[in-house]
Design an enzyme around this catalytic site. Structure first.
Site, PDB file in Angstrom:
ATOM      1  N   GLY A 226      -0.513  26.392 -17.312  1.00  0.00           N
ATOM      2  CA  GLY A 226      -0.678  26.492 -15.870  1.00  0.00           C
ATOM      3  C   GLY A 226      -1.779  27.478 -15.539  1.00  0.00           C
ATOM      4  O   GLY A 226      -2.013  28.432 -16.286  1.00  0.00           O
ATOM      5  N   ALA A 228      -3.603  29.645 -12.144  1.00  0.00           N
ATOM      6  CA  ALA A 228      -3.586  30.032 -10.738  1.00  0.00           C
ATOM      7  C   ALA A 228      -4.932  30.662 -10.399  1.00  0.00           C
ATOM      8  O   ALA A 228      -5.832  30.736 -11.238  1.00  0.00           O
ATOM      9  CB  ALA A 228      -2.436  30.998 -10.467  1.00  0.00           C
ATOM     10  N   ALA A 231      -4.944  34.098 -12.517  1.00  0.00           N
ATOM     11  CA  ALA A 231      -4.538  34.158 -13.924  1.00  0.00           C
ATOM     12  C   ALA A 231      -4.178  32.772 -14.432  1.00  0.00           C
ATOM     13  O   ALA A 231      -4.128  31.793 -13.665  1.00  0.00           O
ATOM     14  CB  ALA A 231      -3.344  35.107 -14.080  1.00  0.00           C
ATOM     15  N   GLN A 232      -3.913  32.701 -15.726  1.00  0.00           N
ATOM     16  CA  GLN A 232      -3.409  31.480 -16.342  1.00  0.00           C
ATOM     17  C   GLN A 232      -2.371  31.859 -17.389  1.00  0.00           C
ATOM     18  O   GLN A 232      -2.324  33.003 -17.843  1.00  0.00           O
ATOM     19  CB  GLN A 232      -4.534  30.655 -16.964  1.00  0.00           C
ATOM     20  CG  GLN A 232      -5.319  31.340 -18.061  1.00  0.00           C
ATOM     21  CD  GLN A 232      -6.595  30.581 -18.403  1.00  0.00           C
ATOM     22  OE1 GLN A 232      -7.381  30.203 -17.524  1.00  0.00           O
ATOM     23  NE2 GLN A 232      -6.834  30.356 -19.699  1.00  0.00           N
ATOM     24  N   ASP A 381       5.405  36.381  -2.120  1.00  0.00           N
ATOM     25  CA  ASP A 381       4.574  35.191  -2.360  1.00  0.00           C
ATOM     26  C   ASP A 381       5.430  34.049  -2.921  1.00  0.00           C
ATOM     27  O   ASP A 381       5.121  33.503  -3.986  1.00  0.00           O
ATOM     28  CB  ASP A 381       3.443  35.543  -3.333  1.00  0.00           C
ATOM     29  CG  ASP A 381       2.299  34.540  -3.271  1.00  0.00           C
ATOM     30  OD1 ASP A 381       2.219  33.792  -2.279  1.00  0.00           O
ATOM     31  OD2 ASP A 381       1.483  34.503  -4.202  1.00  0.00           O
TER      32      ASP A 381
END
Length: 598
Positions: A226, A228, A231-232, A381
């Site tokens: 994944g 974002a 980050a990952q 969030d």
């Protein structure tokens, strides 16, 4: 060479390239990039080479019999070699600096040029609309302008990436503040995030830990599961224990551009305010400048996750799972690998017999506990990408877990604000306008004139509905009414209103918006009624605890006067509890009947 140092951000290509020549010292500025920290590196290496030349000249060979001519030849050879080496190092350094400055100029140019075009587009459109008497024509013209500017901005956000993706994701969720053309255009950014190369991740891991990936992990998947905006996440196996883990790594390029991107965001909103003073969104850039450094500190995120896990470990009835933190550094976070499906994956929920209504109720309980629980940390969030649902047939009360990720942005709500906010919501649920106005003033300093707008902002509902029953499902007509109101001046008032409320209120509003969106995406059978009753339970509990505290200050609870007060406080709490229990009992009967009929 730091573009962000230029006061007022009056940027030109000439001034940018004028900064390419390295200086002896580096002055501090608004932000400092990696290249700028190393700009004196060439001169240091040159000093080392000159030192080598001096040492070579001082050496003697064969009892001092070497002739002056031979020494001269060697000296020239060493000097030429030193000069060549210094020029080579300088050329490499200048090449890197030119590339860096050019890329900075590109990023800045995209933002500034698009901003200028959009401002001009709006000014022309608004001026033309003033000369047009047909209201429908004015609306069509303005909506077309919204769409053109949103499309241009989307391209900039995608090209610049990094923090701009994060900004776009945040704006896409602000449907209570931005025109529909903007929010819908930015929706693709929710799933369109950059992926950093495996080589850059390896280099960053070695730089931050002093070790190779292979020193700590026996396996490390080169492709992330994944990604974002910041980050990952990669799957890996710890060499020493064999534990399967998820490794969250920051995009290495973020460190290079974070300061510049924040400066550009600040410049954008301040420029918009200069041309359109009534649309002051500087509070948004201020919040980003405050919160982003926290989100970029994964060591802090690890601490937040540990704290939240400890808090909810004492509330066993909530099906919340927070992955264990193995270890954390500023740009690397190693966690227990816990996976699931997005909460809006309705096909997964239905196929596994997971009741959407129960998922909705669990989410409502978890986030209301965060807002109203004593000393509870608030996750700010909670969008669909940070929450997962997995099946768990061993859990009592339900057959699923709610997994919560990304603990970078947390806040603590002061106890007095939490209590006033609880009283405000109880007034909203009771449709008591007088109490609503009173506590809106306590919570955010809202005046009577501003109140209808503030009430709509915190509930996401048309103000006329609040006078009847906020637990009613939102109709298509109500959504249309709110959208039309945004085009009739309400947007301008809302922007000004949000600029004056406390920052913590903005984050609570954001959390409310995201959880409301999660609930609507679940398409529950009962609509928002149950979630509002759950909210009322937490608010009533908060008020009851405050009343108990006040009674204890007066003395023993067994004193006649205090006993009467205790009974009144308990009845107020019990009233809400009975409503919720009765509604949940009705839901259970309804489900059983549907199962029998089905």
């Amino acid at each position: 060479m730091c573009i962000g140092k230029m006061k007022g951000f009056n940027f030109t290509m000439a001034s940018a390239f004028a900064k390419i020549v390295p200086k002896a010292t580096v002055t501090s500025g608004a932000w400092t990039c990696r290249q700028c920290l190393q700009q004196s590196r060439g001169s240091r290496i040159g000093d080392q080479i000159r030192g080598y030349a001096r040492n070579s000249e001082s050496k003697t060979y064969g009892n001092g019999s070497q002739s002056a001519k031979s020494k001269s030849k060697k000296r020239r050879r060493v000097v030429f070699a030193a000069a060549g080496g210094a020029l080579g190092v300088t050329a490499v350094a200048l090449t890197d600096d030119v590339k860096h400055t050019y890329r900075a100029a590109e990023r800045t140019g995209r933002v500034v040029s698009t901003l200028a075009v959009c401002i001009n587009d709006y000014r022309v459109t608004l001026n033309q609309n003033e000369k047009t008497e047909d209201e429908e024509e004015r609306n069509i013209s303005l909506k077309a302008c919204h769409q053109r500017c949103a499309d241009r901005t989307l391209k900039v956000l995608e090209k610049n990436g990094s923090i701009f993706i994060k900004l776009g994701q945040h704006l896409s969720a602000m449907n209570y503040l931005l025109p529909l053309e903007w929010t819908t255009t930015f929706i693709p950014l929710q799933d369109k995030c950059p992926v950093s190369s495996f080589e850059s991740i390896e280099a960053m891991f070695e730089q931050d830990t002093g070790e190779q990936l292979s020193d700590y992990f026996s396996e490390f998947a080169p492709l992330p599961i994944g990604a974002a905006s910041l980050a990952q996440v990669h799957l890996a196996t710890v060499k020493e224990t064999g534990q399967k883990v998820a490794v969250k790594v920051q995009h290495p390029a973020l460190a290079e551009w974070a300061g510049l991107d924040l400066a550009l965001t600040r410049f954008t909103f301040s420029t918009l305010k200069r041309f359109f003073p009534e649309y002051d969104l500087e509070w948004l850039s201020s919040e980003m400048e405050y919160s982003l450094p926290q989100e970029l500190d994964f060591a802090l995120e690890g601490q937040n996750a540990i704290r939240a896990k400890e808090y909810f470990s004492h509330i066993l009835e909530l099906p919340l799972v927070i992955p264990d933190v193995i270890w954390a550094k500023k740009r690397i976070l190693v966690m227990e690998n816990v996976s699931g499906h997005r909460p809006d994956d309705l096909e997964f929920l239905d196929a596994n017999g997971i009741d959407r209504d129960e998922v909705s109720a669990a989410l409502a309980r978890i986030f209301n506990e965060m807002i109203f629980g004593t000393d509870a940390p608030l996750h700010c969030d909670p969008h669909g990408g940070n929450i997962a649902i997995r099946k768990n047939t061993h859990r009592r009360g339900c057959n699923f877990d709610v997994i919560l990720y990304d603990h970078g942005l947390y806040r603590d709500i002061p106890i007095n604000l939490r209590r006033s906010y609880a009283k405000l919501w109880l007034a909203v649920i009771d449709a008591d306008e007088e109490r609503m106005r009173k506590y809106a003033k306590e919570v955010a300093g809202i005046t009577d004139e501003q109140f209808p707008l503030f009430a709509s902002a915190i509930t996401g509902r048309d103000y006329s509905v609040l006078k009847k029953n906020v637990a009613m499902a939102r109709s298509a007509e109500e959504k249309k009414t709110i959208n039309n109101a945004l085009g009739e001046g309400m947007l301008q008032q809302l922007v000004q209103l949000l600029g004056q409320v406390p920052r913590i209120i903005l984050l609570i509003l954001k959390t409310n918006d995201l959880t409301r969106s999660l609930d609507e995406n679940l398409h529950t059978r009962q609509g928002p009624v149950r979630t509002f009753l759950i909210l009322a339970r937490y608010c009533a509990r908060t008020v009851f605890e405050e009343q108990l505290e006040e009674l204890r200050k007066r003395g023993s609870l067994l004193w006649p006067r205090n006993l009467v007060g205790l009974l009144g406080a308990w009845l107020g709490y019990f009233r809400v509890e009975v409503k919720l229990e009765a509604f949940e009992f009705w839901l259970a009967v309804k489900r059983c009947w549907q199962d029998v009929v089905g």
